[in-house]
Design a protein around this motif. Sequence first.
Motif, PDB file in Angstrom:
ATOM      1  N   MET A 132       0.819  -1.199   0.000  1.00 12.21           N
ATOM      2  CA  MET A 132       0.000   0.000   0.000  1.00 12.21           C
ATOM      3  C   MET A 132       0.858   1.258   0.000  1.00 12.21           C
ATOM      4  O   MET A 132       0.501   2.233  -0.595  1.00 12.21           O
ATOM      5  N   GLN A 133       2.004   1.212   0.682  1.00 16.16           N
ATOM      6  CA  GLN A 133       2.865   2.381   0.776  1.00 16.16           C
ATOM      7  C   GLN A 133       3.260   2.893  -0.601  1.00 16.16           C
ATOM      8  O   GLN A 133       3.181   4.075  -0.870  1.00 16.16           O
ATOM      9  N   GLY A 134       3.701   1.998  -1.485  1.00 11.64           N
ATOM     10  CA  GLY A 134       4.137   2.407  -2.815  1.00 11.64           C
ATOM     11  C   GLY A 134       3.047   3.107  -3.596  1.00 11.64           C
ATOM     12  O   GLY A 134       3.267   4.142  -4.211  1.00 11.64           O
ATOM     13  N   ALA A 135       1.835   2.567  -3.570  1.00 13.63           N
ATOM     14  CA  ALA A 135       0.710   3.162  -4.295  1.00 13.63           C
ATOM     15  C   ALA A 135       0.330   4.501  -3.684  1.00 13.63           C
ATOM     16  O   ALA A 135       0.002   5.446  -4.394  1.00 13.63           O
ATOM     17  N   LEU A 136       0.388   4.585  -2.367  1.00 11.75           N
ATOM     18  CA  LEU A 136       0.020   5.806  -1.665  1.00 11.75           C
ATOM     19  C   LEU A 136       0.983   6.951  -1.972  1.00 11.75           C
ATOM     20  O   LEU A 136       0.580   8.093  -2.118  1.00 11.75           O
ATOM     21  N   LEU A 137       2.259   6.629  -2.121  1.00 11.42           N
ATOM     22  CA  LEU A 137       3.287   7.653  -2.323  1.00 11.42           C
ATOM     23  C   LEU A 137       3.616   7.911  -3.782  1.00 11.42           C
ATOM     24  O   LEU A 137       4.355   8.842  -4.085  1.00 11.42           O
ATOM     25  N   LYS A 138       3.066   7.125  -4.679  1.00  9.24           N
ATOM     26  CA  LYS A 138       3.382   7.263  -6.099  1.00  9.24           C
ATOM     27  C   LYS A 138       2.983   8.651  -6.606  1.00  9.24           C
ATOM     28  O   LYS A 138       1.848   9.094  -6.425  1.00  9.24           O
ATOM     29  N   GLY A 139       3.938   9.345  -7.194  1.00  6.22           N
ATOM     30  CA  GLY A 139       3.679  10.660  -7.769  1.00  6.22           C
ATOM     31  C   GLY A 139       3.637  11.804  -6.762  1.00  6.22           C
ATOM     32  O   GLY A 139       3.344  12.930  -7.133  1.00  6.22           O
ATOM     33  N   VAL A 140       3.921  11.538  -5.514  1.00  4.43           N
ATOM     34  CA  VAL A 140       3.894  12.574  -4.482  1.00  4.43           C
ATOM     35  C   VAL A 140       5.289  13.198  -4.382  1.00  4.43           C
ATOM     36  O   VAL A 140       6.293  12.494  -4.385  1.00  4.43           O
ATOM     37  N   SER A 141       5.344  14.521  -4.286  1.00  3.83           N
ATOM     38  CA  SER A 141       6.627  15.204  -4.113  1.00  3.83           C
ATOM     39  C   SER A 141       6.761  15.644  -2.657  1.00  3.83           C
ATOM     40  O   SER A 141       5.771  15.732  -1.930  1.00  3.83           O
ATOM     41  N   ALA A 142       7.967  15.950  -2.254  1.00  7.88           N
ATOM     42  CA  ALA A 142       8.233  16.357  -0.872  1.00  7.88           C
ATOM     43  C   ALA A 142       7.433  17.606  -0.498  1.00  7.88           C
ATOM     44  O   ALA A 142       6.974  17.739   0.638  1.00  7.88           O
ATOM     45  N   GLU A 143       7.230  18.499  -1.444  1.00  9.35           N
ATOM     46  CA  GLU A 143       6.506  19.747  -1.175  1.00  9.35           C
ATOM     47  C   GLU A 143       5.040  19.507  -0.828  1.00  9.35           C
ATOM     48  O   GLU A 143       4.378  20.377  -0.269  1.00  9.35           O
ATOM     49  N   GLU A 144       4.519  18.355  -1.148  1.00  6.86           N
ATOM     50  CA  GLU A 144       3.110  18.052  -0.879  1.00  6.86           C
ATOM     51  C   GLU A 144       2.895  17.435   0.507  1.00  6.86           C
ATOM     52  O   GLU A 144       1.764  17.139   0.881  1.00  6.86           O
ATOM     53  N   LEU A 145       3.953  17.271   1.256  1.00  5.34           N
ATOM     54  CA  LEU A 145       3.847  16.692   2.583  1.00  5.34           C
ATOM     55  C   LEU A 145       3.610  17.778   3.628  1.00  5.34           C
ATOM     56  O   LEU A 145       3.923  18.946   3.414  1.00  5.34           O
ATOM     57  N   ALA A 146       3.078  17.379   4.779  1.00  8.52           N
ATOM     58  CA  ALA A 146       2.738  18.330   5.835  1.00  8.52           C
ATOM     59  C   ALA A 146       3.952  18.675   6.687  1.00  8.52           C
ATOM     60  O   ALA A 146       4.745  17.800   7.051  1.00  8.52           O
TER      61      ALA A 146
END
Length: 90
Positions: free
Chosen positions: A1-15
């Motif tokens: 699940m982790q891989g699918a959840l993080l796919k395409g996410v950049s560091a700037e989109e994190l809280a």
Amino acid sequence: MQGALLKGVSAEELAGIYTEVAEEIGIDNAYVLFKHFRGQQLTFPLKFYSSDYIARRICIEHGEGESARKLATKYGYSESRVRQILARNR
């Protein structure tokens, strides 16, 4: 699940701090930290190595000919503290 959840996410989109953490160690590693420590406040000591480890290294390096002054500078201790460590471990 982790891989699918993080796919395409950049560091700037994190809280919050997770942006900086992800920039330093990668998003996958930041997510591992999040999963293990979320909701907790972490404080990191100023020194990375334990005092016992540093004391052993000081004794070894002094035995190999390194001066107390140079060891003090290398390990961030005062010269008198290095001499105390050496005296205690004789």
